[in-house]
Motif scaffolding. Structure first.
Motif, PDB file in Angstrom:
ATOM      1  N   LYS B 190     -24.990 -35.338   4.826  1.00  0.00           N
ATOM      2  CA  LYS B 190     -24.428 -35.475   6.176  1.00  0.00           C
ATOM      3  C   LYS B 190     -23.354 -36.566   6.193  1.00  0.00           C
ATOM      4  CE  LYS B 190     -27.565 -36.343   9.213  1.00  0.00           C
ATOM      5  NZ  LYS B 190     -28.702 -36.305  10.104  1.00  0.00           N
ATOM      6  N   ALA B 191     -23.643 -37.665   5.493  1.00  0.00           N
ATOM      7  CA  ALA B 191     -22.685 -38.773   5.439  1.00  0.00           C
ATOM      8  C   ALA B 191     -21.419 -38.332   4.700  1.00  0.00           C
ATOM      9  CB  ALA B 191     -23.313 -39.975   4.748  1.00  0.00           C
ATOM     10  N   VAL B 192     -21.604 -37.558   3.624  1.00  0.00           N
ATOM     11  CA  VAL B 192     -20.460 -37.082   2.840  1.00  0.00           C
ATOM     12  C   VAL B 192     -19.579 -36.172   3.694  1.00  0.00           C
ATOM     13  CG1 VAL B 192     -19.745 -35.689   0.852  1.00  0.00           C
ATOM     14  CG2 VAL B 192     -21.634 -37.306   0.618  1.00  0.00           C
ATOM     15  N   SER B 193     -20.193 -35.197   4.369  1.00  0.00           N
ATOM     16  CA  SER B 193     -19.366 -34.251   5.132  1.00  0.00           C
ATOM     17  C   SER B 193     -18.700 -34.936   6.313  1.00  0.00           C
ATOM     18  CB  SER B 193     -20.159 -33.020   5.541  1.00  0.00           C
ATOM     19  OG  SER B 193     -21.107 -33.363   6.497  1.00  0.00           O
ATOM     20  N   GLU B 196     -15.680 -36.618   4.840  1.00  0.00           N
ATOM     21  CA  GLU B 196     -14.692 -35.588   4.488  1.00  0.00           C
ATOM     22  C   GLU B 196     -13.950 -35.104   5.744  1.00  0.00           C
ATOM     23  OE1 GLU B 196     -16.476 -33.543   0.430  1.00  0.00           O
ATOM     24  OE2 GLU B 196     -17.152 -32.763   2.351  1.00  0.00           O
ATOM     25  N   ASP B 197     -14.703 -34.863   6.799  1.00  0.00           N
ATOM     26  CA  ASP B 197     -14.102 -34.408   8.066  1.00  0.00           C
ATOM     27  C   ASP B 197     -13.169 -35.459   8.645  1.00  0.00           C
ATOM     28  OD1 ASP B 197     -15.473 -32.118   8.010  1.00  0.00           O
ATOM     29  OD2 ASP B 197     -16.716 -32.475   9.785  1.00  0.00           O
ATOM     30  N   GLU B 198     -13.649 -36.697   8.618  1.00  0.00           N
ATOM     31  CA  GLU B 198     -12.895 -37.766   9.268  1.00  0.00           C
ATOM     32  C   GLU B 198     -11.554 -38.040   8.599  1.00  0.00           C
ATOM     33  OE1 GLU B 198     -15.335 -40.926  10.490  1.00  0.00           O
ATOM     34  OE2 GLU B 198     -13.657 -42.171  11.163  1.00  0.00           O
ATOM     35  N   PHE B 199     -11.521 -37.982   7.280  1.00  0.00           N
ATOM     36  CA  PHE B 199     -10.283 -38.357   6.589  1.00  0.00           C
ATOM     37  C   PHE B 199      -9.588 -37.179   5.907  1.00  0.00           C
ATOM     38  CE2 PHE B 199     -12.905 -42.219   6.696  1.00  0.00           C
ATOM     39  CZ  PHE B 199     -12.048 -43.007   7.464  1.00  0.00           C
ATOM     40  N   GLY B 200     -10.128 -35.978   6.075  1.00  0.00           N
ATOM     41  CA  GLY B 200      -9.492 -34.802   5.480  1.00  0.00           C
ATOM     42  C   GLY B 200      -9.475 -34.845   3.966  1.00  0.00           C
ATOM     43  N   VAL B 201     -10.523 -35.414   3.374  1.00  0.00           N
ATOM     44  CA  VAL B 201     -10.622 -35.440   1.903  1.00  0.00           C
ATOM     45  C   VAL B 201     -11.755 -34.515   1.471  1.00  0.00           C
ATOM     46  CG1 VAL B 201      -9.739 -37.793   1.641  1.00  0.00           C
ATOM     47  CG2 VAL B 201     -12.185 -37.452   1.950  1.00  0.00           C
TER      48      VAL B 201
END
Lengths: 144, 299
Positions: B190-193, B196-201
């Protein structure tokens, strides 16, 4: 058929997911001994929208927006009907608040708020609800 | 201002801190007086060597005095005083509080209670923002950029707070992040996604090491103190060791960083190689923390 007396003045909270009505009473402190008004909880009512639903009727008390936001975690699709003169004077939907302070416990046993006297503080985030202290992100279900 | 989480700052703030830290590198040897007359309280409720000593060195190099609250003083808590009262009391003595505690969110609570700036020196498995600033500063110094650098985060990604902070910081700067850990120690999905969502990585997840595309190998130890089963912790550590064999195919200019303390996660052979830069990284702890202290206390 089970009938519950209509109220002339007060609030009807409709579209509460079946089984969550008691939690709504708890969150709004309607089951507390200091609350003197009449309260009816009807459970397992057939519903087109939810299949089964609970309904809470509170006589003589209007549930405001702040109170309504408290139940967003357990009843995100609930409608709040304000009854005046036996008629629906206002119909509001529950909206999840941007911030929740002191209402729910953090499920993380290592969060400081479970060890010190501290008000919990949660922020709504696009991916969930974050505890301001331990920074863990939760789904609404995890916070119930 | 407080520094509780890497989430509290942005790339602009970090880059400006790097400029200050760069100037502090000289003062970290010669000393300065910009915080003369100030007192920094270091409250460590959990063991620490590098973080505590480098904060104390940083304060001393800027001319500030240090009030150390260590294990002996922590015993007053055993008498029944609440942590909140302890923080309020010490806040009356000092100009800034540096705090480490095993419970997550303690630094945030301290910041709510204290009138003076609070710096999080580690709260359970949550955050260690100054370590992240040191890590990013080191990568920027040694690789001359952070954006686009292939960084492999290796080891205990589940419990290590340094990793939880760092992955966020690296994503902010759009580094290419690969997460390498045993399945049992993967970072919370959950922390990873969310990051990823927040910074587009997009972060790659691996369960074994392949260093061929790696520019920065960031290793951390298994956080055995956060394991209920010590045998399981030791077993995982043994299985996940960086050896010369596991680094076959690595680029010549790949560097190895580590937040330290280092136990058995890096083999003696690798530890002697010129890829190892973690003592340099640890040394940057002083100028970076000097920059943090000066920025927070002088404001």
């Amino acid at each position: 058929m089970l009938t519950v007396e209509e109220i002339d003045k007060g609030t009807v909270i409709d579209h509460i997911p079946s089984g969550k009505g008691l939690k709504v009473l708890e969150l709004l402190k309607l089951a507390h001994e200091s609350f003197e008004g009449r309260v009816a909880l009807v459970m397992n009512v057939p519903s087109k929208k939810l299949g089964r639903k609970d309904i809470v009727k509170v006589e003589g008390t209007f549930i405001d927006e702040k109170d309504a936001s408290r139940i967003a975690l357990v009843a995100p699709e609930a409608t709040i009907n304000i009854i005046k003169g036996g008629k629906v004077a206002e119909k509001n939907t529950v909206r999840f608040p941007k911030e929740l302070t002191g209402i729910i416990k953090c499920p993380n046993p290592k969060c400081i708020t479970n060890h010190e006297r501290a008000l919990t503080h949660f922020h709504a985030h696009k991916n969930g609800i974050r505890c301001m202290h331990c920074e863990r992100l939760y789904t609404p279900e995890e916070l119930q | 201002m407080d520094l509780i989480s890497i989430r509290d700052v942005d790339t602009k703030w970090i880059l400006s801190l790097f400029a200050s830290a760069s100037k502090m590198e000289k003062l970290a040897r010669t000393g300065g007086k910009s915080l003369s007359g100030k007192i920094v309280g270091t409250l460590f409720f959990e063991p620490s060597t590098r973080t505590r000593l480098s904060f104390q060195t940083a304060a001393a190099r800027l001319g500030a005095s240090v009030l150390n609250f260590g294990p002996t003083e922590a015993s007053s808590l055993a008498k029944g005083e609440s942590l909140s009262d302890t923080i309020r009391t010490i806040d009356g003595y000092v100009d800034a509080i540096v705090i480490r505690h095993s419970l997550e969110g303690t630094a945030r609570l301290a910041a709510q209670l204290a009138a003076h700036p609070v710096i999080n020196a580690g709260d359970g498995g949550n955050q260690h923002p100054t370590q992240t600033l040191i890590d990013l500063y080191t990568i920027n110094k040694l690789k001359h950029k952070i954006k686009g650098v292939n960084v492999h985060l290796v080891g205990d990604l589940k419990y290590a707070r340094a990793m939880h902070s760092l992955v966020y910081g690296l994503a902010m700067f759009k580094a290419n992040i690969t997460l390498v850990s045993p399945p049992a120690l993967e970072m919370d999905a959950k922390a990873v996604s969310e990051i990823e969502d927040e910074f587009g990585v997009k972060m790659e997840k691996r369960n074994s090491l392949d260093a061929s595309d790696c520019e920065v190998l960031y290793v951390c130890r298994i956080q055995k103190e956060r394991f209920a089963d010590q045998y399981e912790a030791a077993k995982l550590q043994k299985e996940f060791q960086i050896t010369a064999e596991s680094l076959k195919g690595a680029k010549n200019d790949m560097i190895i960083l580590h937040p330290l303390p280092k136990l058995d996660e890096i083999s003696p052979e690798v530890a002697e190689s010129d890829k190892v830069r973690y003592f340099e990284q640890a040394a940057y702890g002083v100028p970076v923390r000097m920059a943090v202290l000066e920025r927070l206390i002088k404001k």
